[in-house]
Write a protein that holds these residues in place. Structure first.
Motif, PDB file in Angstrom:
ATOM      1  N   TYR A 138       0.754  -1.116   0.097  1.00 56.16           N
ATOM      2  CA  TYR A 138      -0.259  -0.021   0.152  1.00 56.16           C
ATOM      3  C   TYR A 138       0.600   1.259   0.061  1.00 56.16           C
ATOM      4  CZ  TYR A 138      -3.348   3.386   1.886  1.00 56.16           C
ATOM      5  OH  TYR A 138      -4.460   5.097   1.782  1.00 56.16           O
ATOM      6  N   GLN A 139       2.296   1.211   0.655  1.00 56.81           N
ATOM      7  CA  GLN A 139       2.862   2.603   1.282  1.00 56.81           C
ATOM      8  C   GLN A 139       3.676   2.966  -0.427  1.00 56.81           C
ATOM      9  OE1 GLN A 139       2.013   4.706   3.785  1.00 56.81           O
ATOM     10  NE2 GLN A 139       3.683   3.795   4.779  1.00 56.81           N
ATOM     11  N   TYR A 140       3.693   1.358  -1.571  1.00 60.63           N
ATOM     12  CA  TYR A 140       4.500   1.245  -1.941  1.00 60.63           C
ATOM     13  C   TYR A 140       3.713   2.112  -3.514  1.00 60.63           C
ATOM     14  CZ  TYR A 140       6.789   0.343  -6.479  1.00 60.63           C
ATOM     15  OH  TYR A 140       7.421   1.198  -7.871  1.00 60.63           O
ATOM     16  N   ILE A 141       2.735   2.396  -3.252  1.00 65.53           N
ATOM     17  CA  ILE A 141       1.715   2.545  -4.065  1.00 65.53           C
ATOM     18  C   ILE A 141       1.609   3.683  -4.173  1.00 65.53           C
ATOM     19  CG2 ILE A 141      -0.549   2.605  -5.371  1.00 65.53           C
ATOM     20  CD1 ILE A 141      -0.660  -0.311  -4.753  1.00 65.53           C
ATOM     21  N   LEU A 142       1.603   4.082  -3.069  1.00 68.05           N
ATOM     22  CA  LEU A 142       1.057   6.077  -2.891  1.00 68.05           C
ATOM     23  C   LEU A 142       2.659   6.244  -3.750  1.00 68.05           C
ATOM     24  CD1 LEU A 142      -0.055   6.303   0.452  1.00 68.05           C
ATOM     25  CD2 LEU A 142      -1.077   6.796  -1.815  1.00 68.05           C
ATOM     26  N   LEU A 143       3.696   5.937  -3.175  1.00 68.45           N
ATOM     27  CA  LEU A 143       5.594   6.075  -2.817  1.00 68.45           C
ATOM     28  C   LEU A 143       5.554   6.517  -4.456  1.00 68.45           C
ATOM     29  CD1 LEU A 143       8.066   7.489  -1.495  1.00 68.45           C
ATOM     30  CD2 LEU A 143       8.877   4.867  -2.251  1.00 68.45           C
ATOM     31  N   HIS A 172       5.994  22.044 -15.481  1.00 66.72           N
ATOM     32  CA  HIS A 172       6.617  21.269 -15.469  1.00 66.72           C
ATOM     33  C   HIS A 172       7.042  20.974 -14.457  1.00 66.72           C
ATOM     34  CE1 HIS A 172       9.105  23.060 -19.357  1.00 66.72           C
ATOM     35  NE2 HIS A 172       7.551  22.462 -19.932  1.00 66.72           N
ATOM     36  N   GLN A 173       5.965  21.136 -13.425  1.00 67.83           N
ATOM     37  CA  GLN A 173       5.948  20.403 -11.736  1.00 67.83           C
ATOM     38  C   GLN A 173       4.588  18.916 -11.822  1.00 67.83           C
ATOM     39  OE1 GLN A 173       3.752  23.281  -9.560  1.00 67.83           O
ATOM     40  NE2 GLN A 173       6.223  24.403  -9.064  1.00 67.83           N
ATOM     41  N   TYR A 174       5.427  18.424 -11.353  1.00 65.46           N
ATOM     42  CA  TYR A 174       4.507  16.928 -11.165  1.00 65.46           C
ATOM     43  C   TYR A 174       3.904  17.254 -10.001  1.00 65.46           C
ATOM     44  CZ  TYR A 174       3.904  11.899 -11.330  1.00 65.46           C
ATOM     45  OH  TYR A 174       3.339  10.498 -11.636  1.00 65.46           O
ATOM     46  N   LYS A 175       2.491  17.308  -9.864  1.00 69.40           N
ATOM     47  CA  LYS A 175       1.790  17.629  -9.190  1.00 69.40           C
ATOM     48  C   LYS A 175       1.443  16.501  -7.865  1.00 69.40           C
ATOM     49  CE  LYS A 175       0.402  21.328 -11.297  1.00 69.40           C
ATOM     50  NZ  LYS A 175       1.310  21.838 -12.094  1.00 69.40           N
ATOM     51  N   PRO A 176       1.394  15.304  -8.784  1.00 71.48           N
ATOM     52  CA  PRO A 176       1.238  14.775  -7.811  1.00 71.48           C
ATOM     53  C   PRO A 176       2.278  14.247  -6.091  1.00 71.48           C
ATOM     54  CG  PRO A 176       0.456  12.938  -9.655  1.00 71.48           C
ATOM     55  CD  PRO A 176       1.422  14.692  -9.764  1.00 71.48           C
ATOM     56  N   PHE A 177       3.564  15.259  -6.779  1.00 73.88           N
ATOM     57  CA  PHE A 177       4.041  15.129  -5.274  1.00 73.88           C
ATOM     58  C   PHE A 177       3.526  16.359  -3.882  1.00 73.88           C
ATOM     59  CE2 PHE A 177       7.935  17.436  -4.024  1.00 73.88           C
ATOM     60  CZ  PHE A 177       8.373  17.324  -3.277  1.00 73.88           C
ATOM     61  N   LYS A 178       2.701  17.040  -4.654  1.00 71.47           N
ATOM     62  CA  LYS A 178       2.566  16.991  -3.912  1.00 71.47           C
ATOM     63  C   LYS A 178       1.069  17.068  -2.926  1.00 71.47           C
ATOM     64  CE  LYS A 178       5.593  21.179  -2.783  1.00 71.47           C
ATOM     65  NZ  LYS A 178       4.803  21.753  -2.712  1.00 71.47           N
ATOM     66  N   GLU A 179       0.534  16.370  -3.953  1.00 73.19           N
ATOM     67  CA  GLU A 179      -1.362  16.003  -3.701  1.00 73.19           C
ATOM     68  C   GLU A 179      -0.697  14.404  -2.870  1.00 73.19           C
ATOM     69  OE1 GLU A 179      -2.838  17.694  -7.645  1.00 73.19           O
ATOM     70  OE2 GLU A 179      -1.965  15.816  -7.450  1.00 73.19           O
TER      71      GLU A 179
END
Length: 269
Positions: free
Chosen positions: A45-50, A244-251
């Motif tokens: 589960y944690q890996y999928i989020l990461l 050019h910001q990969y949005k999921p990084f903050k989401e």
């Protein structure tokens, strides 16, 4: 950078057909293996989020949704392969299962027709996307930017193409190509992913980490060098143009406990 600046640099990415530097995370005793086995659901589960947070080594068979936990439980319940030592085959490989092999895709910024674009790349040599494979049945999946496999007691991460390198020196060109503009959008995300993945592994009982320094001098124990240093995504994210910001990084939020990894590093001194 010493490379030559040209247009459409991602068209010069090339498959690596020989050994490159690699990373290995080990669970090398019975108690460590047992701890990972008992906490397999939480780890996956944690890996999928990461993976989705950084867009690196995305799972093929479980997507981001509101029911990831249920999907992970189903994955575990439907796969009970047993190794000779009664060590249950870790199901994270099944996240990447595709036909008779494993499918590795990562979100990579490319430059084609002088346009920088975020694409889900499976083959960096031919610029084949995940959609090309799934919807158009293109099976040319041999040159993933990065790949990962779990064997009986360890993860192994290495590269199949040079897409993350700031300079390209391969058979696609008779000059050294400056890939730094695109690498700046991709390589720090990989470095942050690698660091956090190692922390995650030690959080779930990993006992050792090894770096094999083979062919390339621009790969270090901490990741891929940009220039002469390691750059992490959190250090540059706010400096990037919004497009050019990969949005999921903050989401995507994920809490990691680096206690075990810090203890391991301290004991190595």
């Amino acid at each position: 950078m010493n490379g030559n600046k040209i247009n459409n640099t991602s068209e010069y990415w090339k498959e690596m057909d020989y050994d490159v530097s690699s990373y290995t995370v080990d669970w090398n005793n019975k108690n460590a293996k047992q701890y990972l086995e008992e906490n397999e659901e939480d780890f996956i589960y944690q890996y999928i989020l990461l993976a989705n947070k950084y867009g690196i080594l995305l799972p093929h068979n479980i997507k981001m949704s509101d029911h990831i936990r249920e999907d992970v439980v189903n994955l575990i319940k439907t796969d009970k392969n047993i190794y000779p030592e009664d060590w249950i085959a870790f199901r994270i490989n099944k996240l990447f299962r595709y036909k008779d092999g494993l499918l590795y895709n990562s979100y990579i910024y490319t430059e084609k027709n002088s346009i920088i674009k975020l694409e889900e790349i499976v083959n960096a040599d031919l610029l084949i996307t995940y959609q090309d494979v799934i919807f158009n049945n293109n099976d040319s999946i041999y040159a993933a930017p990065v790949k990962m496999t779990f064997f009986q007691d360890h993860f192994y991460i290495t590269f199949c193409a040079d897409a993350f390198f700031d300079e390209l020196s391969n058979d696609n060109s008779d000059i050294v190509v400056d890939n730094s503009e695109i690498a700046y959008l991709n390589t720090p995300r990989f470095n942050s992913f690698l660091r956090d993945f190692i922390i995650l592994c030690f959080q779930y009982g990993a006992t050792d980490f090894e770096f094999d320094d083979l062919e390339y001098k621009n790969i270090s124990e901490q990741g891929i060098l940009f220039g002469n240093e390691i750059v992490y995504y959190e250090d540059i994210y706010d400096l990037l143009p919004e497009e050019h910001q990969y949005k999921p990084f903050k989401e995507i939020k994920i809490e990691l406990d680096d206690t075990n990894y810090k203890r391991y590093l301290e004991n190595k001194k």
